[in-house]
Design an enzyme around this catalytic site. Structure first.
Site, PDB file in Angstrom:
ATOM      1  CB  CYS A  85      24.647  33.557  -4.744  1.00 61.86           C
ATOM      2  SG  CYS A  85      24.548  32.224  -3.530  1.00 61.86           S
TER       3      CYS A  85
ATOM      4  CG  ASP B 297      43.485  41.805  -2.919  1.00 62.84           C
ATOM      5  OD1 ASP B 297      43.998  40.673  -3.060  1.00 62.84           O
ATOM      6  OD2 ASP B 297      44.078  42.740  -2.350  1.00 62.84           O
TER       7      ASP B 297
ATOM      8  CB  CYS C  75      22.451  35.262  -0.316  1.00 61.55           C
ATOM      9  SG  CYS C  75      23.737  35.134  -1.587  1.00 61.55           S
TER      10      CYS C  75
ATOM     11  CB  CYS D 263      21.157  31.613  -1.494  1.00 61.36           C
ATOM     12  SG  CYS D 263      22.617  31.652  -0.436  1.00 61.36           S
TER      13      CYS D 263
ATOM     14  CG  HIS E  41      26.980  31.930  -0.310  1.00 58.55           C
ATOM     15  ND1 HIS E  41      25.810  32.653  -0.222  1.00 58.55           N
ATOM     16  CD2 HIS E  41      27.594  32.062   0.900  1.00 58.55           C
ATOM     17  CE1 HIS E  41      25.703  33.181   0.991  1.00 58.55           C
ATOM     18  NE2 HIS E  41      26.772  32.843   1.693  1.00 58.55           N
TER      19      HIS E  41
ATOM     20  CG  ASP F 242      49.995  40.408  -6.813  1.00 57.25           C
ATOM     21  OD1 ASP F 242      50.471  39.918  -7.852  1.00 57.25           O
ATOM     22  OD2 ASP F 242      49.591  39.711  -5.880  1.00 57.25           O
TER      23      ASP F 242
END
Length: 374
Positions: A307, A267, A305, A310, A336, A94
């Site tokens: 990830c 974002d 999930c 999890c 996560h 940015d």
């Protein structure tokens, strides 16, 4: 510019939401997508390799912060921000306009640019459209932002009109100063909550023929309905074949509504920030892992999930790490939350391709009918 364009592959028949491929010099990404934020060339507590393994495409770094530490010249000497942080994928920086707005208690805005003081040591800094482009070219991300004036909400029409005019002049100056053909410079649509000013700004930026367009001036404290109006006012007048980026939103409802409004990129620092405070986004609502009820809960955080937090650990263990202030706990919770939003985008893309995006949104809202998950 070289090797940067949006290839729209399908438009959802229910909503007009877009599925496509964003081609960049550092690889291709599917859109719509959520982009994790790595302000200082790092997504907090996570390695670049981990972020990539979660399914991330583009990730962000911050021009203002990197220009202070370690300095844009250091990043340039390293070979650019990807090599500096070892991220094997596209990146975005940015312009620092939001940081000037949010961190500088006293700033002087003129036609030339902005004079303000560093939040680190009080050093006087001068940002102009040209100097910001130079910094972004040194940092070397695939996608860079024009320097704009980020205004407060609310603001009166005359103030916003003058600000939009200045933002447009700065956009032209930045575009004229931009020299790297391997970077896509985005224009930023401002205009507050005024339909005529959003239309004016979007149309004028479209005439400048930027490779992509951002929607700015949102997520600064305005109500949700105002934010979505700003998006509606902006996208209507942007080129159909260019990527659209809604800056600074990361909650489930904002992402879903933004996609329905034909936005491609999003974002936010929200997933990692929430994680560091023990708050988790899950398929069954918001979970505050610090709650005592999880002390003896030996089930997975989210059965839907994939990830590491999890798949391999229980809520009891995650709570134990959090209450003991263990860094590994913050890492797992961040893994996560980032994966949750990236997976949400994967589901959204599939729904678009199958012309059932509104049905998908309705299903998500039904799961969070009390909005706790948002």
């Amino acid at each position: 510019m070289k090797n940067f364009y949006l290839e729209i592959k399908h438009i959802d028949k229910q909503t007009g939401a877009r599925y496509g491929i964003l081609h960049t010099p550092h690889g291709d990404c599917e859109v719509p997508m959520f982009m994790p934020v790595g302000t200082l060339a790092t997504v907090k507590t996570l390695s670049p390799e981990e972020v990539k393994s979660l399914g991330a495409g583009v990730i962000l770094a911050n021009t203002y912060h990197l220009s202070l530490r370690p300095g844009a010249d250091i990043v340039e000497k390293a070979g650019g921000v990807q090599k500096f942080m070892n991220y094997k994928g596209p990146m975005l920086t940015d312009s620092g306009g939001f940081q000037v707005f949010s961190l500088a208690s006293r700033r002087q805005i003129s036609e030339e640019g902005v004079i303000f003081k560093s939040h680190l040591d009080g050093e006087t800094l001068v940002y102009t459209p040209e100097s910001v482009i130079k910094l972004e070219e040194q940092i070397g991300a695939d996608i860079i932002m024009s320097f704009d004036e980020c205004i407060p909400y609310p603001a009166d029409h005359d103030y916003v009109k003058n600000s939009v005019d200045r933002t447009l002049r700065w956009a032209k100056r930045g575009k004229d100063a931009h020299t790297r053909e391997d970077q896509a410079l985005f224009g930023i649509v401002q205009g507050g909550d005024y339909q005529d000013l959003r239309e004016y700004c979007a149309k004028e930026l479209a005439k400048m023929d930027f490779p992509g367009y951002s929607i700015g001036g949102t997520s600064i404290g305005e109500p949700k309905e105002v934010c979505l109006r700003m998006v509606d006012y902006s996208v209507k007048y942007l080129p159909q074949d260019k990527p659209r980026y809604l800056m600074g939103v990361g909650s489930i409802d904002y992402l879903l509504e933004g996609i329905a409004r034909r936005v491609d990129m999003f974002d936010c620092v929200l997933p990692t920030r929430l994680a560091r405070h023990g708050a988790l986004m899950t398929s069954h609502g918001r979970v505050n892992i610090r709650d005592a009820k999880y002390k003896e809960d030996f089930t997975a955080l989210d059965s839907e999930c994939d990830c590491p937090a999890c798949k391999d650990y229980t809520k009891a263990y995650l709570r134990h790490l959090y209450v003991c202030d263990e860094t590994y706990g913050k890492r797992l919770l961040s893994l996560h939350n980032v994966r949750f939003l990236i997976h949400l985008m994967e589901q959204a893309r599939e729904a678009i391709k199958e012309d059932r995006y509104q049905d998908f949104v309705n299903e998500i809202y039904a799961k969070f009918n009390d909005k706790r998950g948002f």
